[in-house]
Design a protein around this motif. Structure first.
Motif, PDB file in Angstrom:
ATOM      1  N   GLN A 160     -10.154  -4.645   4.493  1.00  0.00           N
ATOM      2  CA  GLN A 160      -9.696  -4.406   5.873  1.00  0.00           C
ATOM      3  C   GLN A 160      -8.630  -5.416   6.286  1.00  0.00           C
ATOM      4  N   THR A 161      -8.876  -6.691   5.961  1.00  0.00           N
ATOM      5  CA  THR A 161      -7.925  -7.749   6.309  1.00  0.00           C
ATOM      6  C   THR A 161      -6.586  -7.489   5.635  1.00  0.00           C
ATOM      7  N   PHE A 162      -6.628  -7.126   4.349  1.00  0.00           N
ATOM      8  CA  PHE A 162      -5.406  -6.828   3.604  1.00  0.00           C
ATOM      9  C   PHE A 162      -4.662  -5.667   4.257  1.00  0.00           C
ATOM     10  N   GLU A 163      -5.398  -4.610   4.547  1.00  0.00           N
ATOM     11  CA  GLU A 163      -4.794  -3.395   5.101  1.00  0.00           C
ATOM     12  C   GLU A 163      -4.116  -3.683   6.444  1.00  0.00           C
ATOM     13  N   LYS A 164      -4.757  -4.502   7.269  1.00  0.00           N
ATOM     14  CA  LYS A 164      -4.202  -4.838   8.594  1.00  0.00           C
ATOM     15  C   LYS A 164      -2.891  -5.588   8.486  1.00  0.00           C
ATOM     16  N   ARG A 165      -2.781  -6.420   7.440  1.00  0.00           N
ATOM     17  CA  ARG A 165      -1.580  -7.256   7.286  1.00  0.00           C
ATOM     18  C   ARG A 165      -0.409  -6.475   6.711  1.00  0.00           C
ATOM     19  N   GLN A 166      -0.706  -5.323   6.125  1.00  0.00           N
ATOM     20  CA  GLN A 166       0.333  -4.551   5.449  1.00  0.00           C
ATOM     21  C   GLN A 166       0.806  -3.419   6.334  1.00  0.00           C
TER      22      GLN A 166
END
Length: 140
Positions: free
Chosen positions: A76-82
């Motif tokens: 989720q954290t990765f997806e939010k940053r991308q």
């Protein structure tokens, strides 16, 4: 005999909102499944080309899934940053359970739910040659 479990269902996928992602939701679609991990450099490097391939092919009925077996929070954290528009999901299976011993690993699943293509390693997925490969699995 009993129909073999669809490839997508074997993966025990959960979308980032916590709902399950099953083969039924993808019925009639040709699906590109990319196994990746946040710690995998080559995975992150090929993602922009997956995004471009998605933009080129989604109108033709392709769905693009990026699947990791890491903790949901990490994904989720990765997806939010991308800024990617393909679908991220968590797999309840470790890649080894699918005989994947190195990442990234990518599959194409046809509209019948069968695995028709497998590639281990990174690629420029939107190259002319690869877009041709993608299109060759679309129903005429």
């Amino acid at each position: 005999g009993k129909k073999e479990e669809a490839f997508i269902d074997k993966l025990k996928l959960t979308k980032l909102d916590g709902t399950p992602l099953t083969s039924q939701a993808l019925e009639g679609k040709t699906v590109f499944v990319n196994f990746w991990a946040t710690w995998c450099g080559p995975c992150l490097k090929e993602m922009p080309s997956i995004e471009r391939a998605k933009k080129a092919l989604e109108a033709e009925g392709y769905v693009f899934l990026a699947v990791s077996s890491e903790e949901m929070e990490k994904i989720q954290t990765f997806e939010k940053r991308q800024n990617y528009s393909f679908t991220f999901a968590q797999s309840g299976l470790e890649p080894e359970a699918l005989n994947i011993y190195s990442l990234p690993a990518s599959y194409i699943i046809n509209t019948e739910g069968e695995e028709v293509f497998k590639h281990i390693g990174a690629k420029e997925w939107d190259s002319e040659e690869n877009l041709r490969v993608f299109k060759s699995y679309l129903k005429p």
